[in-house]
Design a protein around this motif. Structure first.
Motif, mmCIF file in Angstrom:
data_model
loop_
_atom_site.group_PDB
_atom_site.id
_atom_site.type_symbol
_atom_site.label_atom_id
_atom_site.label_comp_id
_atom_site.label_asym_id
_atom_site.label_seq_id
_atom_site.Cartn_x
_atom_site.Cartn_y
_atom_site.Cartn_z
ATOM 1 N N PHE A 187 4.041 -7.311 -4.778
ATOM 2 C CA PHE A 187 4.398 -5.902 -4.698
ATOM 3 C C PHE A 187 5.762 -5.655 -5.314
ATOM 4 O O PHE A 187 6.574 -6.568 -5.446
ATOM 5 N N VAL A 188 6.028 -4.423 -5.676
ATOM 6 C CA VAL A 188 7.376 -3.992 -6.026
ATOM 7 C C VAL A 188 8.039 -3.628 -4.696
ATOM 8 O O VAL A 188 7.533 -2.760 -3.978
ATOM 9 N N PRO A 189 9.130 -4.311 -4.335
ATOM 10 C CA PRO A 189 9.734 -4.047 -3.028
ATOM 11 C C PRO A 189 10.333 -2.647 -2.936
ATOM 12 O O PRO A 189 10.720 -2.050 -3.937
ATOM 13 N N ALA A 190 10.415 -2.158 -1.711
ATOM 14 C CA ALA A 190 11.095 -0.889 -1.454
ATOM 15 C C ALA A 190 12.581 -1.077 -1.765
ATOM 16 O O ALA A 190 13.086 -2.200 -1.797
ATOM 17 N N LYS A 191 13.267 0.030 -1.996
ATOM 18 C CA LYS A 191 14.703 -0.060 -2.284
ATOM 19 C C LYS A 191 15.477 0.922 -1.424
ATOM 20 O O LYS A 191 15.004 2.011 -1.126
ATOM 21 N N SER A 203 12.996 -5.073 2.812
ATOM 22 C CA SER A 203 11.645 -5.282 3.326
ATOM 23 C C SER A 203 11.160 -3.979 3.954
ATOM 24 O O SER A 203 11.956 -3.172 4.432
ATOM 25 N N ALA A 204 9.850 -3.783 3.922
ATOM 26 C CA ALA A 204 9.273 -2.547 4.454
ATOM 27 C C ALA A 204 7.793 -2.752 4.737
ATOM 28 O O ALA A 204 7.173 -3.689 4.231
ATOM 29 N N TYR A 205 7.242 -1.854 5.553
ATOM 30 C CA TYR A 205 5.808 -1.833 5.807
ATOM 31 C C TYR A 205 5.171 -0.774 4.929
ATOM 32 O O TYR A 205 5.774 0.273 4.664
ATOM 33 N N VAL A 206 3.954 -1.042 4.493
ATOM 34 C CA VAL A 206 3.200 -0.102 3.677
ATOM 35 C C VAL A 206 1.741 -0.145 4.127
ATOM 36 O O VAL A 206 1.253 -1.179 4.592
ATOM 37 N N ILE A 207 1.058 0.985 4.030
ATOM 38 C CA ILE A 207 -0.376 1.040 4.310
ATOM 39 C C ILE A 207 -1.112 0.972 2.981
ATOM 40 O O ILE A 207 -0.853 1.772 2.077
ATOM 41 N N VAL A 208 -2.006 -0.003 2.861
ATOM 42 C CA VAL A 208 -2.757 -0.203 1.628
ATOM 43 C C VAL A 208 -4.231 0.105 1.888
ATOM 44 O O VAL A 208 -4.864 -0.568 2.695
ATOM 45 N N PRO A 209 -4.786 1.116 1.210
ATOM 46 C CA PRO A 209 -6.219 1.384 1.341
ATOM 47 C C PRO A 209 -7.009 0.522 0.344
ATOM 48 O O PRO A 209 -6.621 0.396 -0.818
ATOM 49 N N ILE A 210 -8.070 -0.076 0.816
ATOM 50 C CA ILE A 210 -8.992 -0.833 -0.039
ATOM 51 C C ILE A 210 -10.358 -0.191 0.133
ATOM 52 O O ILE A 210 -10.894 -0.132 1.245
ATOM 53 N N VAL A 211 -10.927 0.288 -0.979
ATOM 54 C CA VAL A 211 -12.220 0.978 -0.938
ATOM 55 C C VAL A 211 -13.259 0.109 -1.636
ATOM 56 O O VAL A 211 -13.055 -0.338 -2.773
ATOM 57 N N GLN A 257 11.485 -9.734 -1.909
ATOM 58 C CA GLN A 257 11.011 -10.302 -3.171
ATOM 59 C C GLN A 257 9.649 -9.728 -3.587
ATOM 60 O O GLN A 257 9.123 -10.093 -4.630
ATOM 61 N N GLY A 258 9.064 -8.875 -2.763
ATOM 62 C CA GLY A 258 7.768 -8.286 -3.089
ATOM 63 C C GLY A 258 6.588 -9.098 -2.586
ATOM 64 O O GLY A 258 5.445 -8.823 -2.941
ATOM 65 N N THR A 259 6.856 -10.070 -1.723
ATOM 66 C CA THR A 259 5.803 -10.920 -1.178
ATOM 67 C C THR A 259 5.287 -10.340 0.138
ATOM 68 O O THR A 259 6.092 -9.987 1.005
ATOM 69 N N PRO A 260 3.969 -10.226 0.290
ATOM 70 C CA PRO A 260 3.449 -9.767 1.585
ATOM 71 C C PRO A 260 3.614 -10.867 2.629
ATOM 72 O O PRO A 260 3.078 -11.962 2.473
ATOM 73 N N THR A 261 4.390 -10.587 3.667
ATOM 74 C CA THR A 261 4.646 -11.604 4.689
ATOM 75 C C THR A 261 3.711 -11.480 5.878
ATOM 76 O O THR A 261 3.528 -12.434 6.621
ATOM 77 N N SER A 262 3.125 -10.306 6.073
ATOM 78 C CA SER A 262 2.083 -10.149 7.085
ATOM 79 C C SER A 262 1.129 -9.052 6.624
ATOM 80 O O SER A 262 1.551 -8.055 6.038
ATOM 81 N N VAL A 263 -0.141 -9.308 6.860
ATOM 82 C CA VAL A 263 -1.190 -8.361 6.476
ATOM 83 C C VAL A 263 -2.147 -8.252 7.659
ATOM 84 O O VAL A 263 -2.638 -9.266 8.151
ATOM 85 N N ALA A 264 -2.384 -7.028 8.114
ATOM 86 C CA ALA A 264 -3.257 -6.815 9.265
ATOM 87 C C ALA A 264 -4.136 -5.594 9.030
ATOM 88 O O ALA A 264 -3.740 -4.655 8.329
ATOM 89 N N VAL A 265 -5.319 -5.618 9.614
ATOM 90 C CA VAL A 265 -6.227 -4.479 9.515
ATOM 91 C C VAL A 265 -5.720 -3.373 10.432
ATOM 92 O O VAL A 265 -5.536 -3.586 11.626
#
Length: 67
Positions: free
Chosen positions: A43-47, A54-62, A13-21
């Protein structure tokens, strides 16, 4: 200033279910702000084909200081 890399699991559904550094900025306060912020994102979910998965993604925050 700093850059945080977060590993985010996004469900169908595009919901982050876990977020870790994955990589810290070196500043706990910046890391925590990044975590709290991305947990609220949608998020826009992977297809796979036309089906969301569901999928994992790396998100950079600057973080930058501006004068």
């Amino acid at each position: 200033q700093g850059k945080v890399l977060l590993r985010v699991h996004v469900d169908e559904q595009g919901t982050p279910t876990s977020v870790a550094v994955r990589t810290s900025s070196g500043f706990e306060r910046l890391d925590n702000v990044a975590l709290e912020t991305v947990r609220r994102w949608k998020f826009v979910p992977a297809k796979r084909g036309n089906d969301p998965v569901s999928a994992y993604v790396i998100v950079p925050i600057v973080f930058n200081l501006r004068s």
